[in-house]
Enzyme design. Sequence first.
Site, PDB file in Angstrom:
ATOM      1  N   HIS A  19      33.217  43.376  16.035  1.00  0.00           N
ATOM      2  CA  HIS A  19      33.720  43.721  14.705  1.00  0.00           C
ATOM      3  C   HIS A  19      32.974  44.933  14.139  1.00  0.00           C
ATOM      4  CE1 HIS A  19      35.971  39.796  14.018  1.00  0.00           C
ATOM      5  NE2 HIS A  19      35.388  39.661  15.184  1.00  0.00           N
ATOM      6  N   ASP A 127      35.974  43.118   6.685  1.00  0.00           N
ATOM      7  CA  ASP A 127      36.519  42.366   7.812  1.00  0.00           C
ATOM      8  C   ASP A 127      37.194  41.095   7.290  1.00  0.00           C
ATOM      9  OD1 ASP A 127      35.660  42.149  11.058  1.00  0.00           O
ATOM     10  OD2 ASP A 127      36.370  40.311  10.113  1.00  0.00           O
TER      11      ASP A 127
END
Length: 443
Positions: A19, A127
């Site tokens: 990520h 995110d």
Amino acid sequence: MAALPELHFLMVPQAAQGHIIPMVDVARLIAARGPRVTVITTPVNAARNRATVDGARRAGLPLELVELSLSGPQHGLPEGIETVDQLTGQELGMYIRFFQATWNLAGPLEEYIRALPRLLGVCLVADLCNPWTAAVCERLGIPRLVMHCPSAYFQLAVNCLTAHGVYDRVDEMEPFEVPGFPVRAVGSKATLRGFFQYPGIEKQYRDALDAEATADGLLFNTFRGIEGTFIDAYAAALGKKTWAVGRTCASSTMADDADSKAGRGKPADVDAGHIASWLDARPPASVLYVSFGSIAQLTAKQFAKLARGLEASGRPFVWAIKEAKADAAVRALLDEEGFEARVKDRALLVRGWAPQVTILSHPAVGGFLTHCGWNGALETLSLGVPTLTWPTIADQFCSEQLLVDVLGVGVRSGVKIPPPCTSPRRPRGCRWRAATWRRRSPS
Ligand code: UDP
């Protein structure tokens, strides 16, 4: 006419390599267009990415890193645990404590943003796994985008399964076809589970859905050439403005910047120049690159079988073995049992973090045995390297379907279910309670 406010993007990645890496890529891409960009993360993750960010700054990009302390020990985490790859193999309780600790970054984040000289022009990109940013942005009145790091194929499949109540009515291993999906896709709960769809973290899952439903827009690390249908269907299902900003690895793979390519994610545990000269000595498309990313782990039996298979193949390979650092049994197989000595004339073992994009970019590499992490999938697609797929958890079975069934750029190794050791271990007596994971209607 009044001057437009200076744009300032705040990027808040999930603390996991798969990520942070694409988020830092996006940060560089945005900064290259002029706006100021700040990547906000914890000290361990900041240290891993400092060289990349410093390199971008030297190239004149308005990019910076800001550190927020995680205070993990207050949540029962050992000192220094700040990223998901440090939790591999731990029981579920440790993951829960980790998520609780990250949720508590909300206070320090708000404090940092309030101290900025102005809020006009500030936009936060979080995110999906950081839904705790939603309340902060709401309180401060700043816009917020959600970034999806897995494929649109995966997000859409999970959305269709949730919307049609499939998770509620099937057993863990029961095969089903994903309803309302643009292509035929078959899986089971074991292979098509969404992020946070584990017992004990239901609140985190609901928070993630709510934060997505209230976001000002969605970013996907993908591109329309491979996922247009899935992106459009997802945007329609959520009623959200959606941008495909990938493949973000292009900011590294296309850049003529060997250092940032080699140090992407964190400094490699092997000299990239040594790998390059080793590969230079091999014929084009002759080498298999083997990597299971930053988190996925094979069982001891699978690891030993893979080693035997690679040895029996008689072909050259580069194997990124992250386990070699902490797993004594793996080291014993490589050293005392003589594996490395037996294959040394045609194999290069990387004990730890490999410079993956440097390796995949080399013309000697002709195949990638991959766990199908979405970043690795995009890298291999971008660089034209075919894949041999071996998914283990999370979105990886979906990436396999996309690579093999939809795009026709891979072949399956034959793995059908996650190995028992790779899912966060459930506490005793904890049962699957899918009914608590219904998506709320988009607002
Ligand atoms: N990676 C790397 N060296 C390694 C292992 C992984 O550079 O030894 C990079 C890889 O290029 C990718 C990311 O780490 O960009 C891993 O993300 P992915 O989604 O492929 O897998 P995950 O680790 O999230 O399962």
